[in-house]
Design a protein around this motif. Structure first.
Motif, mmCIF file in Angstrom:
data_model
loop_
_atom_site.group_PDB
_atom_site.id
_atom_site.type_symbol
_atom_site.label_atom_id
_atom_site.label_comp_id
_atom_site.label_asym_id
_atom_site.label_seq_id
_atom_site.Cartn_x
_atom_site.Cartn_y
_atom_site.Cartn_z
ATOM 1 N N SER A 11 0.819 -1.213 0.000
ATOM 2 C CA SER A 11 0.000 0.000 0.000
ATOM 3 C C SER A 11 0.855 1.265 0.000
ATOM 4 C CB SER A 11 -0.941 0.013 1.205
ATOM 5 O OG SER A 11 -0.210 0.115 2.419
ATOM 6 N N ASP A 12 2.159 1.119 0.238
ATOM 7 C CA ASP A 12 3.070 2.262 0.198
ATOM 8 C C ASP A 12 3.399 2.682 -1.235
ATOM 9 O OD1 ASP A 12 3.221 2.443 2.946
ATOM 10 O OD2 ASP A 12 5.004 1.191 3.096
ATOM 11 N N TYR A 13 2.985 1.856 -2.197
ATOM 12 C CA TYR A 13 3.344 2.113 -3.595
ATOM 13 C C TYR A 13 2.106 2.401 -4.445
ATOM 14 C CZ TYR A 13 7.803 0.063 -2.208
ATOM 15 O OH TYR A 13 8.999 -0.203 -1.571
ATOM 16 N N ASP A 14 2.271 3.284 -5.400
ATOM 17 C CA ASP A 14 1.213 3.541 -6.364
ATOM 18 C C ASP A 14 1.086 2.321 -7.274
ATOM 19 O OD1 ASP A 14 0.186 4.394 -9.090
ATOM 20 O OD2 ASP A 14 -0.071 6.278 -8.005
ATOM 21 N N PRO A 15 -0.103 1.725 -7.387
ATOM 22 C CA PRO A 15 -0.249 0.501 -8.172
ATOM 23 C C PRO A 15 -0.003 0.702 -9.675
ATOM 24 C CG PRO A 15 -2.394 1.326 -7.480
ATOM 25 C CD PRO A 15 -1.366 2.131 -6.749
#
Length: 387
Positions: A250-254
């Motif tokens: 969730s720390d990363y833009d998908p």
């Protein structure tokens, strides 16, 4: 109204121009008059076009941007630009029909150095804030390359370009000033030093205020036309992706794979910078101050790299590095032993740990050109005239 054949051809040509990002060819005659007499730029390594050798600390080696393979694509040798070729200010200069700007870091002007068409005062590792302020916050940075130092050098340079205040105001009113990108190094120093996020965020108002003050200093000297770039999406930099890796997806833009928090951080800087630009503009209605959305342009490339000719598999990998998931190793950065460059930089968005390739800079600069296609701050740019 029915178009005549010649009018139809001209109309179609105007429709095609944006597809080429609005740039003049590098083969165009540089002797043709520009709509500006000169261009001056301030900033950090995203803008710098030379190495300030007189500023080296004794015993310290030159910045890694001073060594191969930097500059291999366009100049075929290192020039101090932290890319494989040209950077954004180079494309802007060529777009306006001006020569590439010589770097100026306070050295005496001689007969072989022409600054009549402007100069690049940006410095690798430059900060927006003065070193004394940063040190008061426990941050150690460059000692002689802040925005204040660059402005001081510009005032010295100005003495060689005009002899009276009125002559200087006339000269500067026909010049374009690129103020930034700057401030990213201030934040990077805080982040890499392990500062809590809220302490790094506390720097944003100070950085933005300093940029606003710099614009006002230039206006007082007679400058009128400004382009003020925002921060890049630092959450997409290979250095940040490596140093701040997380097991929480969730720390990363998908879509882009970039770190959400650091892109939010850059966006906060940009929002506050635009508010500061509005404040300064209201105080100086005779000036023309425009924001350049580097963040939005770079984000669009990351969201759909293939649309712009970049490889999707290399979206966040550096072309020049020494391995790892993002091709970044702190102990072997580009330009140092152990690092090598990819075979085709034009297929990569990132050149090294936090700089873009010439190909990516071309797209970002093209977005800036298209944004002001018919009116570069009251001056019609060469190659974009609607007439």
């Amino acid at each position: 109204m029915e178009l005549q054949p010649l009018q139809t051809i001209l109309f179609l040509l105007l429709l095609i121009l944006p597809l080429n990002h609005g740039f003049r060819s590098s083969n165009d005659d540089p002797s043709e008059p520009s709509c500006y007499t000169s261009l001056f730029s301030f900033g950090d390594s995203a803008t710098a076009a030379g190495i300030q050798t007189q500023d080296f600390t004794p015993g310290k080696t030159a910045p890694h941007c001073a060594f191969p393979p930097y500059g291999e694509t366009y100049f075929h040798k290192p020039t101090g630009r932290c890319s494989d070729g040209r950077v954004i200010v180079d494309f802007i200069a060529q777009h306006l029909g001006l020569p590439l700007l010589p770097p100026y870091h306070g050295e005496p002007i001689n007969t072989t150095t022409s600054v009549s068409h402007g100069a690049n005062l940006a410095v690798v590792s430059a900060t927006a804030l003065d070193p004394e302020f940063l040190e008061s916050r426990g941050i150690s940075g460059c000692q002689n390359c802040s925005l204040s130092v660059q402005l001081s050098r510009f005032k010295t340079l100005l003495n060689s370009l005009c002899s009276t205040p009125s002559a200087c105001r006339d000269y500067l009113s026909n010049s374009l000033f690129l103020v930034g990108e700057i401030g990213g190094v201030d934040y990077q120093l805080a982040a890499l030093a392990g500062f809590p996020s809220y302490e790094a965020e506390d720097l944003i108002p100070f950085v933005v205020d300093r940029i606003g003050d710099a614009i006002e200093e230039l206006i007082e000297l007679g400058a009128v036309n400004f382009l003020v770039p925002g921060d890049f999406p630092k959450g997409c930099f290979p250095s940040y992706l490596t140093r701040f890796r997380s097991s929480d997806q969730s720390d990363y833009d998908p879509t882009t794979g970039c770190i959400v928090y650091y892109n939010w951080f850059s966006d906060q800087h940009n929002r506050m910078l635009q508010e500061e630009i509005e404040r300064v503009q209201k105080l100086h209605p005779g000036a023309r101050i425009h924001y350049a959305d580097y963040f939005g342009s770079a984000t669009r490339i990351h969201e759909d790299p293939e649309k712009f000719g970049f490889g999707k598999a290399t979206i966040n990998r550096a072309c020049c590095g020494a391995g790892g998931p993002y091709n970044y190793e702190r102990s072997a950065v580009c330009g140092r032993p152990g690092a090598v460059a990819c075979e085709n930089p034009a297929s990569y968005i990132k050149w090294d740990d936090h700089h873009y390739t010439e190909a990516a800079y071309r797209v970002i600069a093209g977005d800036v050109a298209k944004r002001y296609r018919y009116d570069w701050f009251g001056c019609r740019a060469k190659g974009l005239d609607s007439e």
